[in-house]
Design a protein around this motif. Structure first.
Motif, PDB file in Angstrom:
ATOM      1  N   PHE A  42       0.797  -1.222   0.000  1.00  0.00           N
ATOM      2  CA  PHE A  42       0.000   0.000   0.000  1.00  0.00           C
ATOM      3  C   PHE A  42       0.838   1.285   0.000  1.00  0.00           C
ATOM      4  O   PHE A  42       0.292   2.359  -0.215  1.00  0.00           O
ATOM      5  N   VAL A  43       2.126   1.197   0.263  1.00  0.00           N
ATOM      6  CA  VAL A  43       2.993   2.379   0.249  1.00  0.00           C
ATOM      7  C   VAL A  43       3.795   2.380  -1.048  1.00  0.00           C
ATOM      8  O   VAL A  43       4.494   1.416  -1.363  1.00  0.00           O
ATOM      9  N   THR A  44       3.674   3.455  -1.805  1.00  0.00           N
ATOM     10  CA  THR A  44       4.369   3.561  -3.091  1.00  0.00           C
ATOM     11  C   THR A  44       5.868   3.763  -2.879  1.00  0.00           C
ATOM     12  O   THR A  44       6.275   4.704  -2.189  1.00  0.00           O
ATOM     13  N   PRO A  45       6.701   2.898  -3.448  1.00  0.00           N
ATOM     14  CA  PRO A  45       8.149   3.084  -3.299  1.00  0.00           C
ATOM     15  C   PRO A  45       8.633   4.304  -4.087  1.00  0.00           C
ATOM     16  O   PRO A  45       8.139   4.587  -5.179  1.00  0.00           O
ATOM     17  N   ILE A  46       9.582   5.018  -3.519  1.00  0.00           N
ATOM     18  CA  ILE A  46      10.151   6.206  -4.145  1.00  0.00           C
ATOM     19  C   ILE A  46      11.623   5.950  -4.461  1.00  0.00           C
ATOM     20  O   ILE A  46      12.380   5.489  -3.595  1.00  0.00           O
ATOM     21  N   TYR A  47      12.015   6.262  -5.694  1.00  0.00           N
ATOM     22  CA  TYR A  47      13.399   6.087  -6.128  1.00  0.00           C
ATOM     23  C   TYR A  47      14.068   7.454  -6.235  1.00  0.00           C
ATOM     24  O   TYR A  47      13.475   8.399  -6.772  1.00  0.00           O
ATOM     25  N   SER A  48      15.288   7.544  -5.735  1.00  0.00           N
ATOM     26  CA  SER A  48      16.025   8.817  -5.754  1.00  0.00           C
ATOM     27  C   SER A  48      17.398   8.613  -6.397  1.00  0.00           C
ATOM     28  O   SER A  48      18.039   7.578  -6.197  1.00  0.00           O
ATOM     29  N   THR A  49      17.807   9.602  -7.143  1.00  0.00           N
ATOM     30  CA  THR A  49      19.136   9.609  -7.739  1.00  0.00           C
ATOM     31  C   THR A  49      19.579  11.057  -7.893  1.00  0.00           C
ATOM     32  O   THR A  49      18.763  11.973  -7.764  1.00  0.00           O
ATOM     33  N   SER A  50      20.850  11.270  -8.161  1.00  0.00           N
ATOM     34  CA  SER A  50      21.337  12.650  -8.225  1.00  0.00           C
ATOM     35  C   SER A  50      22.420  12.815  -9.279  1.00  0.00           C
ATOM     36  O   SER A  50      23.153  11.876  -9.602  1.00  0.00           O
ATOM     37  N   ALA A  51      22.478  14.031  -9.802  1.00  0.00           N
ATOM     38  CA  ALA A  51      23.544  14.452 -10.711  1.00  0.00           C
ATOM     39  C   ALA A  51      24.335  15.564 -10.039  1.00  0.00           C
ATOM     40  O   ALA A  51      23.817  16.251  -9.148  1.00  0.00           O
ATOM     41  N   LEU A 120      26.937  21.743  -7.199  1.00  0.00           N
ATOM     42  CA  LEU A 120      25.514  21.642  -6.915  1.00  0.00           C
ATOM     43  C   LEU A 120      25.054  20.207  -7.165  1.00  0.00           C
ATOM     44  O   LEU A 120      25.338  19.636  -8.222  1.00  0.00           O
ATOM     45  N   ARG A 121      24.356  19.643  -6.175  1.00  0.00           N
ATOM     46  CA  ARG A 121      23.822  18.288  -6.334  1.00  0.00           C
ATOM     47  C   ARG A 121      22.335  18.386  -6.667  1.00  0.00           C
ATOM     48  O   ARG A 121      21.551  18.957  -5.909  1.00  0.00           O
ATOM     49  N   ILE A 122      21.980  17.802  -7.786  1.00  0.00           N
ATOM     50  CA  ILE A 122      20.591  17.791  -8.249  1.00  0.00           C
ATOM     51  C   ILE A 122      20.004  16.427  -7.914  1.00  0.00           C
ATOM     52  O   ILE A 122      20.356  15.420  -8.529  1.00  0.00           O
ATOM     53  N   THR A 123      19.116  16.384  -6.932  1.00  0.00           N
ATOM     54  CA  THR A 123      18.506  15.133  -6.490  1.00  0.00           C
ATOM     55  C   THR A 123      17.068  15.062  -6.970  1.00  0.00           C
ATOM     56  O   THR A 123      16.278  15.980  -6.727  1.00  0.00           O
ATOM     57  N   SER A 124      16.749  13.977  -7.655  1.00  0.00           N
ATOM     58  CA  SER A 124      15.412  13.786  -8.194  1.00  0.00           C
ATOM     59  C   SER A 124      14.793  12.523  -7.606  1.00  0.00           C
ATOM     60  O   SER A 124      15.453  11.486  -7.518  1.00  0.00           O
ATOM     61  N   SER A 125      13.533  12.609  -7.188  1.00  0.00           N
ATOM     62  CA  SER A 125      12.828  11.478  -6.589  1.00  0.00           C
ATOM     63  C   SER A 125      11.506  11.261  -7.316  1.00  0.00           C
ATOM     64  O   SER A 125      10.772  12.215  -7.576  1.00  0.00           O
ATOM     65  N   ALA A 136      16.747  14.313 -13.421  1.00  0.00           N
ATOM     66  CA  ALA A 136      17.992  14.850 -12.843  1.00  0.00           C
ATOM     67  C   ALA A 136      18.992  15.196 -13.942  1.00  0.00           C
ATOM     68  O   ALA A 136      19.648  16.256 -13.898  1.00  0.00           O
ATOM     69  N   ASN A 137      19.117  14.342 -14.953  1.00  0.00           N
ATOM     70  CA  ASN A 137      20.063  14.594 -16.047  1.00  0.00           C
ATOM     71  C   ASN A 137      19.592  15.729 -16.952  1.00  0.00           C
ATOM     72  O   ASN A 137      20.410  16.520 -17.439  1.00  0.00           O
ATOM     73  N   ARG A 138      18.278  15.843 -17.159  1.00  0.00           N
ATOM     74  CA  ARG A 138      17.766  16.943 -17.974  1.00  0.00           C
ATOM     75  C   ARG A 138      17.984  18.285 -17.288  1.00  0.00           C
ATOM     76  O   ARG A 138      18.311  19.287 -17.945  1.00  0.00           O
TER      77      ARG A 138
END
Length: 233
Positions: A42-51, A120-125, A136-138
């Protein structure tokens, strides 16, 4: 005779819970299982990565030409005295300009300086790992264009490290949820066990009589009818 108040000691609580040990174990396991099933299904998993990008300023900002606006939204750079300050400014700028907002609309994105440096770290989730990496790459690829538009030739932005597709979700923490379920199940089972003992008005021989009236019990009268299975002789 004054009425004696029944006092519950730690030993009494231990015996009380021990008498309902099966109930406590079952409810604790049920709470743990419910938490595991909830976080799994019931909990949606969240994926995070960074550039990682690098913001560099020119050696000098003294030239009057650098403050000449290319358009009405041009950022004045006369007060920017170092690459670190420029990077901090870009961290805010890159999340506010329309060009970036159109990119980050599909995910949660944060742009932060790395330990007060000009990195600068760009973190996208995102619930989708590919979307998280792509956004993140865009953002990292669009950053030099936005920088030039607002700062002209006052510096440059380079991509140092591209975001990779995450193989496992960063949240939720399943172990944390299971632990919370275990604790909740245990607490509820202990409360129920305590309430069952409180509402139980049955007086057991010996100890209960002594605790209620502070009178020692020397002997007990056996109910022969009960002992003989209810048959009269």
């Amino acid at each position: 005779m004054t009425k004696q108040t029944k006092q519950i000691t730690i030993s009494d609580l231990f015996q009380m819970f021990l008498a309902h040990i099966k109930l406590i174990i079952i409810l604790t396991l049920v709470g743990t299982l419910i938490a595991f099933l909830y976080v799994t299904y019931f909990v949606t998993p969240i994926y995070s990565t960074s550039a990682l990008i690098l913001v560099q300023s020119q050696a000098s900002f003294a030239s009057d030409n650098t403050s000449t606006s290319l358009n009405s939204e041009k950022v004045e750079i006369g007060s920017i005295t170092s690459s670190i300050e420029l990077a901090n400014t870009c961290a805010v700028l890159f999340t506010e300009v329309p060009e970036m907002k159109s990119i980050i609309s599909g995910a949660s994105v944060s742009i932060r300086p790395v330990e007060d440096s000009y990195f600068l770290r760009i973190t996208s989730s995102s619930p989708d790992p590919n979307t998280a990496a792509n956004i993140a790459n865009r953002v990292a690829q669009t950053a030099p264009v936005v920088f030039t538009q607002y700062f002209g030739d006052a510096g440059k932005v380079d991509t140092v490290d591209e975001a990779s597709i995450p193989s496992s979700p960063s949240s939720p923490d399943k172990l944390r949820y299971v632990l919370i379920g275990f604790i909740i199940g245990l607490v509820i089972s202990l409360i129920i066990s305590f309430l069952l003992e409180i509402i139980d008005t049955t007086i057991s021989p010996g100890d209960d009589l002594y605790k209620m009236y502070d009178i020692p019990v020397f002997a007990e009268i056996i109910d022969f009818e009960v002992e003989s299975g209810g048959k009269k002789r």
